[in-house]
Design a protein around this motif. Structure first.
Motif, short mmCIF file in Angstrom:
data_model
loop_
_atom_site.label_atom_id
_atom_site.label_comp_id
_atom_site.label_asym_id
_atom_site.label_seq_id
_atom_site.Cartn_x
_atom_site.Cartn_y
_atom_site.Cartn_z
N TYR A 176 4.30 -4.74 8.08
CA TYR A 176 2.94 -4.01 7.77
C TYR A 176 2.21 -4.88 6.70
O TYR A 176 2.80 -5.20 5.71
CB TYR A 176 3.11 -2.65 7.44
N TYR A 200 0.92 -1.36 -0.04
CA TYR A 200 0.10 -0.10 -0.04
C TYR A 200 0.79 1.15 -0.09
O TYR A 200 1.74 1.27 0.91
CB TYR A 200 -0.72 -0.13 1.34
N ARG A 259 -13.39 10.85 8.10
CA ARG A 259 -12.08 10.58 8.62
C ARG A 259 -11.96 9.86 9.97
O ARG A 259 -11.58 10.28 11.09
CB ARG A 259 -10.99 11.93 8.51
N ASN A 274 -4.70 -3.55 -0.99
CA ASN A 274 -4.79 -2.28 -1.94
C ASN A 274 -3.13 -2.23 -2.33
O ASN A 274 -2.33 -2.01 -1.27
CB ASN A 274 -4.87 -1.19 -1.44
N SER A 303 -14.23 4.37 6.46
CA SER A 303 -14.06 5.12 5.21
C SER A 303 -14.65 4.09 4.19
O SER A 303 -15.51 4.98 3.37
CB SER A 303 -12.48 5.31 4.80
N LYS A 304 -14.39 2.78 4.15
CA LYS A 304 -15.10 2.34 3.07
C LYS A 304 -16.52 1.68 3.24
O LYS A 304 -17.10 1.12 2.33
CB LYS A 304 -14.08 0.90 2.64
N VAL A 337 -1.93 -5.99 4.76
CA VAL A 337 -3.09 -5.96 4.21
C VAL A 337 -3.79 -7.14 4.05
O VAL A 337 -3.83 -7.37 2.79
CB VAL A 337 -3.40 -4.67 3.13
N PRO A 361 -9.03 -1.83 6.15
CA PRO A 361 -9.99 -0.98 6.00
C PRO A 361 -11.11 -1.65 4.99
O PRO A 361 -12.13 -1.20 4.65
CB PRO A 361 -9.46 0.12 5.01
N TYR A 362 -10.59 -2.85 4.19
CA TYR A 362 -11.57 -3.55 3.40
C TYR A 362 -12.34 -4.84 3.93
O TYR A 362 -13.15 -5.49 3.07
CB TYR A 362 -10.75 -3.90 1.87
N SER A 416 -11.45 0.97 9.75
CA SER A 416 -11.73 2.22 9.28
C SER A 416 -13.29 2.24 9.01
O SER A 416 -14.10 1.32 8.47
CB SER A 416 -11.12 2.58 8.05
#
Ligand SMILES: Cc1ncc(COP(=O)(O)O)c(C=O)c1O
Length: 395
Positions: A168, A126, A242, A175, A234-235, A170, A205-206, A232
């Motif tokens: 780190y 990412y 935010r 992404n 956000s999605k 995902v 986040p997904y 998050s």
């Protein structure tokens, strides 16, 4: 004044995606370049009603300074959702509200990284995390990401060469690649990180956006809390709020709170209160199901169009969720060159190269976003990209 910049600024680059987005401001261009959720999925009316509720009756809590940890009601909702989604028992105090999950990456980097520390990344990784970590001048080491998750033999041998601070990753619908870890890889990566004393930092986040296959638990559930998990809104709601969060406890949570306090005191009280009102009065399960169905359809339309329009030798990932599809060109062809031909034909994507930290890698890859284009635009855009590709590959 630039001569007074800190040395670290030389390792922090502008996001290549932001540069491409400038090109795609032209409305005649069909863009698969951004990483945006579909704005038709935003619950406009419910948010407007939630904002009205949050602001009714002189609400001190929505307008006053607040705690760094974040609103207790919001943290309780997040903790409860982990239980209903994956049987993970968390206390509201295990959650720290952040200003988007992007801030989670920054806070984790601030707490854990000294200059020169090794950070392990997936390959590709990412871009926002590469950017965030770069500020702290680590050395990046990468391991290949396969269709079922990271190459763990590569991770073992990398750790044999020297220690690393954190990994780190995902694991859900990554992404940029759209890849997801299998259940076995989730268990194995948790076991390896605990055994090798490598901090697993899981950015998710997904996770709620699975439209195919079986929902899988976070790696965090297999580390028994000895890793970091981020999330998050956000999605699943809107990125404009935010609001994100970090799951962490004990001394790590305490350190994260201290650096967050130093950064921004707290995430805005107003957006947190609006989010709480939204969660209380709106059917989020039905809303998320609607997003899943829509993205699933858009992804199928894109895969189907690619099968009809792309030339031989170009391969694609088969995403089970999220917002992205990954394309690999035959060896020796650069998507950095293809992008010019694509933009001439009024279609855009993101070349894969910026998602790799090592020079010379990922040249023949590219990312397509399917969440933010109508089915008609997907069909037309893929057809344009197909003809750019045929010309490019000489077919
Ligand atoms: C993997 C990943 N992490 C974090 C973020 C940042 O999201 P947020 O809006 O929660 O800050 C994104 C945004 O696209 C992302 O793809």
């Amino acid at each position: 004044m630039e001569d007074k910049f800190a040395r670290r600024m030389s390792s922090v680059h502008r996001s290549f995606i932001r540069e491409i987005l400038k090109v795609t401001a032209d409305p005649s261009i069909i863009s698969f370049a951004g990483g945006l959720p579909n704005p038709e999925c935003f619950p406009y009316e419910a948010i407007s009603e939630a904002a009205r509720r949050a602001l009714a009756d002189k609400p001190v809590n929505a307008l006053q300074y607040s705690t760094t940890e974040g609103d207790p009601e919001l943290r309780a909702w997040i903790a409860e959702r982990y239980f209903t989604r994956m049987g993970l028992r968390l206390e509201p105090d295990d959650i720290l509200i952040t200003t988007g999950s992007q801030q989670c990456v920054d806070l984790v980097a601030k707490v854990f990284l000294d200059k020169g520390d090794a950070v392990v990344l997936e390959r590709p990784a990412y871009l926002g995390a590469i950017q965030s970590f770069s500020v702290f001048e680590p050395t990046f080491r990468t391991i290949p990401l396969h269709t079922d998750g990271p190459d763990l033999a590569a991770l073992e041998s990398l750790l044999d060469q020297g220690p690393a601070k954190l990994f780190y990753a995902v694991p859900n619908f990554q992404n940029p690649s759209g890849m997801s870890y299998s259940l076995e890889k989730r268990q194995a990566v948790a076991e390896l990180c605990l055994r090798r004393d490598l901090l697993f930092v899981e950015d998710d986040p997904y996770g709620e956006l699975r439209f195919k296959g079986e929902h899988l638990p976070s790696v965090y559930t297999f580390t028994k809390g000895r890793s970091i998990l981020m999330g998050s809104f956000s999605k699943i709601a809107t990125p404009g709020f935010r609001i994100g969060w970090i799951v962490a406890s004990g001394g790590v949570r305490d350190a994260l709170i201290r650096v967050k306090q130093a950064s921004d005191l707290h995430t805005p009280s107003l957006t947190q209160r609006i989010m709480i009102e939204l969660l209380k009065h709106y059917d989020m399960d039905a809303h998320i199901a609607m997003i899943r169905e829509r993205y699933g359809k858009q992804s199928r339309v894109m895969v189907d169009a690619i099968q009809r329009h792309f030339p031989e030798g170009v391969t694609i990932s088969d995403p089970e969720g999220g917002m992205f599809l990954w394309v690999t060109l035959p060896e020796g062809y650069s998507s950095m060159k293809l992008i010019d031909k694509a933009v001439e034909r009024k279609v855009a994507f993101v070349p894969g190269k910026p998602f790799y930290v090592e020079e010379g890698r990922g040249e023949n890859t590219l990312r397509l976003n399917f969440s933010n284009a109508s089915e008609e635009m997907i069909e037309e855009g893929v057809s344009r990209l197909g003809s750019a590709l045929r010309e490019f590959l000489g077919q």
